[in-house]
Design a protein around this motif. Sequence first.
Motif, PDB file in Angstrom:
ATOM      1  N   UNK A   1      32.622  38.660  44.744  1.00  0.00           N
ATOM      2  CA  UNK A   1      34.065  38.680  44.520  1.00  0.00           C
ATOM      3  C   UNK A   1      34.426  38.161  43.128  1.00  0.00           C
ATOM      4  N   UNK A   2      33.414  37.863  42.333  1.00  0.00           N
ATOM      5  CA  UNK A   2      33.631  37.534  40.930  1.00  0.00           C
ATOM      6  C   UNK A   2      33.580  38.826  40.134  1.00  0.00           C
ATOM      7  N   UNK A   3      34.591  39.086  39.324  1.00  0.00           N
ATOM      8  CA  UNK A   3      34.684  40.349  38.600  1.00  0.00           C
ATOM      9  C   UNK A   3      34.810  40.080  37.110  1.00  0.00           C
TER      10      UNK A   3
ATOM     11  N   UNK B   1      41.321  35.706  48.788  1.00  0.00           N
ATOM     12  CA  UNK B   1      40.035  35.076  48.524  1.00  0.00           C
ATOM     13  C   UNK B   1      40.288  33.806  47.739  1.00  0.00           C
ATOM     14  N   UNK B   2      39.999  32.645  48.355  1.00  0.00           N
ATOM     15  CA  UNK B   2      40.116  31.382  47.641  1.00  0.00           C
ATOM     16  C   UNK B   2      39.293  30.327  48.351  1.00  0.00           C
ATOM     17  N   UNK B   3      39.290  29.124  47.788  1.00  0.00           N
ATOM     18  CA  UNK B   3      38.613  27.979  48.388  1.00  0.00           C
ATOM     19  C   UNK B   3      39.354  26.723  47.998  1.00  0.00           C
ATOM     20  N   UNK B   4      40.420  26.435  48.717  1.00  0.00           N
ATOM     21  CA  UNK B   4      41.126  25.179  48.491  1.00  0.00           C
ATOM     22  C   UNK B   4      41.932  25.165  47.205  1.00  0.00           C
ATOM     23  N   UNK B   5      41.276  25.463  46.064  1.00  0.00           N
ATOM     24  CA  UNK B   5      41.953  25.473  44.774  1.00  0.00           C
ATOM     25  C   UNK B   5      42.746  26.770  44.653  1.00  0.00           C
TER      26      UNK B   5
ATOM     27  N   UNK C   1      37.345  34.397  39.187  1.00  0.00           N
ATOM     28  CA  UNK C   1      37.419  34.592  40.636  1.00  0.00           C
ATOM     29  C   UNK C   1      36.046  34.316  41.231  1.00  0.00           C
ATOM     30  N   UNK C   2      35.904  34.601  42.530  1.00  0.00           N
ATOM     31  CA  UNK C   2      34.626  34.400  43.202  1.00  0.00           C
ATOM     32  C   UNK C   2      34.453  32.974  43.679  1.00  0.00           C
TER      33      UNK C   2
END
Length: 293
Positions: free
Chosen positions: A143-145, A172-176, A275-276
């Motif tokens: 998911x990193x582009x 798509x995320x993680x807390x931040x 991202x990612x």
Amino acid sequence: MFLTANTHIKFFNHNEIRLTQGKLSIEPLSNNNIILHGPNFTLHSNGGALALDLTQAHLNPIVQSGENTMLIPSRWQPKHFWSFDSQSDRTIDSMGGATGIPAAGATRTTGLVGQGAFIFDNSANARIDVGSGGGTAPATGSFSVTDGVTIEALIRPEYSGKFKEIDVIFRKDKGDNELRMLLSFQHDQGKNYLRPEGQFNESLSFGLYIVGQGYHELKLPLDGLKGRPTLAQLKQGDFHHIVASYNVPTGLKAIYINGELLASYQYPPGSKILSGGPWDRHLSVIIRQSLVG
């Protein structure tokens, strides 16, 4: 091998090279295949002479080939594709490794394209978890582009449009939250990270973190003005093709409905995405079929 001044190359191994700037010439050497990666193609020398010139920035690349040179154009394909046609208890990712797990609020139904689709009951468990794509830190995983992103979905929305309610197509995320990638229906006020700036009621919102700019959301107001549909029109029972895209070389961020460009914002050309990384939750709430690339 001969290089002009200020040439930039990357060695993958003893016979595979990427040229990103300048000019490179390869002398013929029998039984030795040199693989040379260009901007959007790959050249195989197959023992012959070969030259690639990228010095004319305003022109296309110039290739001087030998008798046995083979050119292979790069072909676009999605990183992830969920058709929802499988009868498995998982949502199979036919292009990547992000096979999803439907939560209790997502149930199978008949699709418009292909046989399968999902319907979401708007509960806290109305989602499909697709993991991180292998990411463990920002800018890692599928998911990193780098060159841009396209999020594409075929949906029949049932969004209420109530203030502060959100129906997510993809997230798509993680807390931040600043590093999230988001496409969703929203109705909110007071955000200072909208580009272009403004106050909107019901809208489609496309969020990305742009390096040098920060996290911004592009809004497509569902107000019936300037060719835009209203939320009521989108909820009349038809399926709609939603596309959100960002192109790094051009810097254009855009939202389309049924093939028509309805919202856009121009960043400086070359502005990259961050991202990612790890995953928080979900591919979710109203999705029918989707493509992420």
